[in-house]
Design an enzyme around this catalytic site. Structure first.
Site, PDB file in Angstrom:
ATOM      1  CG  ASP A  20      -1.702   1.384   1.611  1.00  0.00           C
ATOM      2  OD1 ASP A  20      -2.135   1.726   0.586  1.00  0.00           O
ATOM      3  OD2 ASP A  20      -1.478   1.774   2.532  1.00  0.00           O
ATOM      4  CG  ASP A  22      -1.659   7.812   0.677  1.00  0.00           C
ATOM      5  OD1 ASP A  22      -0.691   8.125   0.003  1.00  0.00           O
ATOM      6  OD2 ASP A  22      -2.731   8.269   0.285  1.00  0.00           O
ATOM      7  CG  ASP A 226      -1.905   2.111   6.667  1.00  0.00           C
ATOM      8  OD1 ASP A 226      -2.454   1.856   5.456  1.00  0.00           O
ATOM      9  OD2 ASP A 226      -1.921   3.332   6.751  1.00  0.00           O
TER      10      ASP A 226
HETATM   11 MG   LIG Z   1      -2.964   3.066   3.649  1.00  0.00          MG
END
Ligand SMILES: [Mg+2]
Length: 283
Positions: A20, A22, A226
């Site tokens: 991922d 961000d 996350d």
């Molecule tokens: Mg993320």
């Protein structure tokens, strides 16, 4: 889908990293990946693919991949499609058109169909809905806080239509969801917008790609994320890694590796990837 991967040069890596952006490879505040640079450089030295897997558009990700000096394929718009840069060691070939490489593969439904479906959902439910495609660049800038160039890249959508609900009826979202489901579509809440898209996610795109990578060797797939929309990706890989700050509860996934209490985001990415490389390559 009738497409296969062709390897354009020798490649013998034992790890493939799906990540991922961000909050994972990019710092959630500064958007910098500097803290992960030692591990990124080690991946480049060992020829380990770092496959970006984000909800960002192809235009946004093409720019980031260039800045990071990454030439591997990348997964865009939450698994909607996979892009193959010209210089990627893996090119995607259509089965029935030998010799013709594709610059991207669509896993999701085309953007035009999504925009039509959104208008239809609004007409059928009587709920005021405003999609990205109906917004002016100035409106997108004021809603997202992006600058003009980034707003233009964010608006170049292919597989996912962000939208706002204009009425505040309590069951508006539920009605939109039901009508979308009848059309074979899904609605996912995001940070600022709701998103209308086909039945795909980051994990299905990982499966599509790794099914075609497996013939090339004994590969262990790492997934790093996350957030909730990373869970299908983490469930699809051999080594799932969670790098959210410790106060954010980790999902219940077998064998989930977690970053230490003092690190998250790109700093944790760096530590985990360096240690997986040492382990897998017996360094
Ligand atoms: Mg993320």
């Amino acid at each position: 889908m009738g497409a296969e991967l062709c390897l354009m040069r020798p490649w013998h890596a034992r790890l493939v990293i799906f990540t991922d952006l961000d909050g994972t490879l990019l710092d959630p505040v500064t958007y910098s990946w500097q803290a992960a640079k030692p591990a990124m450089e080690a991946c480049a030295r060992m020829d380990i693919p770092v496959i970006l897997n984000s909800s960002k558009t192809g235009a946004e990700m093409a720019r980031l991949a260039r800045q990071m000096d990454i030439a591997w394929p990348y997964i865009v718009e939450n698994g909607g499609g996979i892009c193959f840069p010209k210089e990627s060691p893996f090119q995607c070939m259509e089965d029935d058109t030998p010799g013709r490489s594709l610059d991207h593969i669509a896993i999701g439904i085309s953007y035009d169909r999504l925009c039509e479906a959104l208008l239809q959902i609004s007409a059928e439910t009587g709920i005021g809905i405003r999609g990205f495609s109906q917004m002016s660049p100035d409106e997108i800038i004021s809603l997202t806080g992006l600058d003009r160039k980034d707003a233009r890249r964010a608006a170049q959508r292919q597989y996912d239509e962000p939208f706002l609900i204009e009425n505040t009826l309590p069951d508006a979202l539920e009605q939109i969801r039901k009508t979308a489901a009848c059309m074979g579509l899904q609605v996912t809440p995001g940070g600022r917008f709701y998103h209308l898209h086909g039945k795909f996610d980051k994990g299905k795109a990982v499966e599509w790609l790794t099914a075609r990578l497996k013939p090339f060797g004994d590969i262990r797939r790492v997934g790093i994320g996350d957030s909730e929309n990373d869970i299908p990706m983490l469930e699809a890989v051999d080594i799932p890694v969670w790098v959210a700050p410790p106060e954010k509860p980790a999902p219940a996934i077998d064998g989930l590796l977690r970053s230490g209490k003092t690190s998250s985001g790109p700093k944790a990415w760096n530590q985990v990837v360096l240690s997986l490389i040492r382990e897998r390559y017996s360094l």
